[in-house]
Design a protein around this motif. Structure first.
Motif, PDB file in Angstrom:
ATOM      1  N   HIS A  37     -16.203  -5.913  -6.049  1.00 54.42           N
ATOM      2  CA  HIS A  37     -16.066  -6.362  -4.661  1.00 54.42           C
ATOM      3  C   HIS A  37     -17.109  -5.715  -3.753  1.00 54.42           C
ATOM      4  CE1 HIS A  37     -11.608  -7.723  -5.248  1.00 54.42           C
ATOM      5  NE2 HIS A  37     -12.479  -8.514  -5.834  1.00 54.42           N
ATOM      6  N   ARG A  38     -17.543  -4.518  -4.103  1.00 56.25           N
ATOM      7  CA  ARG A  38     -18.573  -3.836  -3.314  1.00 56.25           C
ATOM      8  C   ARG A  38     -19.987  -4.170  -3.791  1.00 56.25           C
ATOM      9  NH1 ARG A  38     -15.898   2.261  -2.616  1.00 56.25           N
ATOM     10  NH2 ARG A  38     -14.261   1.626  -1.164  1.00 56.25           N
ATOM     11  N   LYS A  39     -20.058  -5.018  -4.833  1.00 56.04           N
ATOM     12  CA  LYS A  39     -21.349  -5.421  -5.408  1.00 56.04           C
ATOM     13  C   LYS A  39     -22.150  -4.222  -5.909  1.00 56.04           C
ATOM     14  CE  LYS A  39     -21.787  -9.787  -2.898  1.00 56.04           C
ATOM     15  NZ  LYS A  39     -20.370  -9.862  -2.529  1.00 56.04           N
ATOM     16  N   GLU A  40     -21.460  -3.246  -6.449  1.00 47.06           N
ATOM     17  CA  GLU A  40     -22.122  -2.098  -7.059  1.00 47.06           C
ATOM     18  C   GLU A  40     -22.590  -2.478  -8.467  1.00 47.06           C
ATOM     19  OE1 GLU A  40     -19.569   1.329  -4.655  1.00 47.06           O
ATOM     20  OE2 GLU A  40     -18.975   0.739  -6.693  1.00 47.06           O
ATOM     21  N   PRO A  41     -23.696  -1.888  -8.943  1.00 43.77           N
ATOM     22  CA  PRO A  41     -24.257  -2.304 -10.234  1.00 43.77           C
ATOM     23  C   PRO A  41     -23.476  -1.824 -11.448  1.00 43.77           C
ATOM     24  CG  PRO A  41     -25.556  -0.515  -9.288  1.00 43.77           C
ATOM     25  CD  PRO A  41     -24.559  -0.916  -8.243  1.00 43.77           C
ATOM     26  N   ASP A  42     -22.632  -0.833 -11.287  1.00 39.75           N
ATOM     27  CA  ASP A  42     -21.885  -0.277 -12.419  1.00 39.75           C
ATOM     28  C   ASP A  42     -20.711   0.518 -11.860  1.00 39.75           C
ATOM     29  OD1 ASP A  42     -21.301   0.236 -15.083  1.00 39.75           O
ATOM     30  OD2 ASP A  42     -22.824   1.800 -15.324  1.00 39.75           O
ATOM     31  N   TYR A  43     -19.961   1.167 -12.736  1.00 39.12           N
ATOM     32  CA  TYR A  43     -18.787   1.931 -12.303  1.00 39.12           C
ATOM     33  C   TYR A  43     -18.510   3.040 -13.312  1.00 39.12           C
ATOM     34  CZ  TYR A  43     -16.639  -1.043 -15.847  1.00 39.12           C
ATOM     35  OH  TYR A  43     -16.361  -1.693 -17.026  1.00 39.12           O
ATOM     36  N   GLY A  44     -17.842   4.092 -12.865  1.00 43.86           N
ATOM     37  CA  GLY A  44     -17.469   5.185 -13.752  1.00 43.86           C
ATOM     38  C   GLY A  44     -16.188   4.870 -14.508  1.00 43.86           C
ATOM     39  N   ARG A  45     -15.951   5.659 -15.533  1.00 43.94           N
ATOM     40  CA  ARG A  45     -14.742   5.498 -16.347  1.00 43.94           C
ATOM     41  C   ARG A  45     -14.016   6.838 -16.485  1.00 43.94           C
ATOM     42  NH1 ARG A  45     -19.220   1.882 -16.871  1.00 43.94           N
ATOM     43  NH2 ARG A  45     -18.824   0.301 -18.469  1.00 43.94           N
ATOM     44  N   HIS A  46     -12.704   6.748 -16.445  1.00 46.56           N
ATOM     45  CA  HIS A  46     -11.877   7.930 -16.743  1.00 46.56           C
ATOM     46  C   HIS A  46     -11.607   7.990 -18.234  1.00 46.56           C
ATOM     47  CE1 HIS A  46     -10.991   8.527 -12.492  1.00 46.56           C
ATOM     48  NE2 HIS A  46     -10.711   7.241 -12.402  1.00 46.56           N
ATOM     49  N   ILE A  47     -11.406   9.202 -18.749  1.00 44.35           N
ATOM     50  CA  ILE A  47     -10.885   9.395 -20.101  1.00 44.35           C
ATOM     51  C   ILE A  47      -9.634  10.252 -19.946  1.00 44.35           C
ATOM     52  CG2 ILE A  47     -11.366  10.026 -22.483  1.00 44.35           C
ATOM     53  CD1 ILE A  47     -13.406   8.086 -21.448  1.00 44.35           C
ATOM     54  N   HIS A  48      -8.467   9.642 -20.039  1.00 40.97           N
ATOM     55  CA  HIS A  48      -7.199  10.365 -19.897  1.00 40.97           C
ATOM     56  C   HIS A  48      -6.747  10.835 -21.281  1.00 40.97           C
ATOM     57  CE1 HIS A  48      -7.177   8.776 -15.829  1.00 40.97           C
ATOM     58  NE2 HIS A  48      -7.254   7.548 -16.308  1.00 40.97           N
TER      59      HIS A  48
END
Length: 255
Positions: free
Chosen positions: A238-249
């Protein structure tokens, strides 16, 4: 840096963590505890973040395992660190090996941590809508059973995930769930947009766990989309960001 489940926290000899994005070394859109090997973040920073998460769980980075997730119902059994640099293709890990932390990666999907305290068997599952619909939770419980767990003795915790008030889906999505089981209608409420609905992923996960015989279930209640402490795939889109981080729980039986 972490959230805990009261049910899991009460079990002796068990460590677990639902990590927030705080406490890492990544910056920009990945700030700061990005554990996503599949992201475009600096691999050295991801490695350091994963080392910090492992340390929080009381293990070295080599002993904090995750898989290459594919939104499948597939589960792997871990007995030690993965051989070589490759990670198995799966969406859940189970183990009875003490001192081996297992993790589920998520950035809106549901991370589920499970344990049978009596059998000393743990599981970590990634349940997005597709995996939950096609049986990842049932597969995880079955795999834990094969290691000696009993369904009635399993305790499960549902971690931070996208909640119903943030999860708008289209008509085709609803139809897929309705074709699988008409009773799934209860997990949808009308959206403000015509032809759309709001989906209760957490409620659907809880139902699938309960139907699999898991009755001791905790839920963090956190919405990854609206809570900036967490990574969110949908928010990044929605923010048109090129990528995103991931959590490892993660979860681990203390050695």
């Amino acid at each position: 840096m972490t959230l805990g489940s009261p049910l899991l926290s009460a079990i002796p000899g068990l460590r677990h963590a639902f990590f927030t994005r705080d406490g890492g070394v990544s910056d920009g859109i990945y700030a700061s505890l990005n554990g996503g090997i599949g992201s475009n973040d600096d691999p050295a920073k991801v490695a350091e973040n994963r080392r910090r998460m492992a340390e929080q769980l009381g293990v070295t980075a080599e002993y904090f395992l995750s898989v290459r997730q594919t939104h499948s119902p597939d589960v792997v059994v871990a007995t030690g660190p993965w051989p070589g640099a490759s990670r198995p293709l799966a969406d859940a890990i189970v183990t009875r090996s003490k001192g081996l932390a297992i993790g589920a990666s998520a950035a809106d999907c549901g991370p589920i941590l499970l344990v049978d305290p009596n059998a000393q068997v743990i599981g970590a599952a990634h349940a997005g809508w597709k995996g939950a619909l096609t049986g990842i939770l049932e597969s995880t419980v079955e795999a834990m059973e094969k290691l000696g767990a009993e369904r009635s003795g399993i305790v499960a915790a549902i971690g931070p995930l996208i909640r119903q008030h943030s999860y708008e889906v289209g008509h085709e999505f609803v139809e897929r769930f309705m074709q699988a089981d008409a009773d799934n209608a209860v997990y949808f409420i009308p959206s403000a947009r015509e032809g759309h609905a709001m989906f209760d992923l957490a409620g659907f996960i809880r139902m699938r766990l309960e139907n699999a015989g898991v009755l001791m279930i905790d839920d963090t209640g956190v919405d990854t989309y609206s809570d900036e402490r967490f990574y969110s795939y949908r928010r990044s889109v929605h923010r048109k960001e090129p990528d995103y981080g991931r959590h490892i729980h993660g979860i681990v039986l203390e050695a």
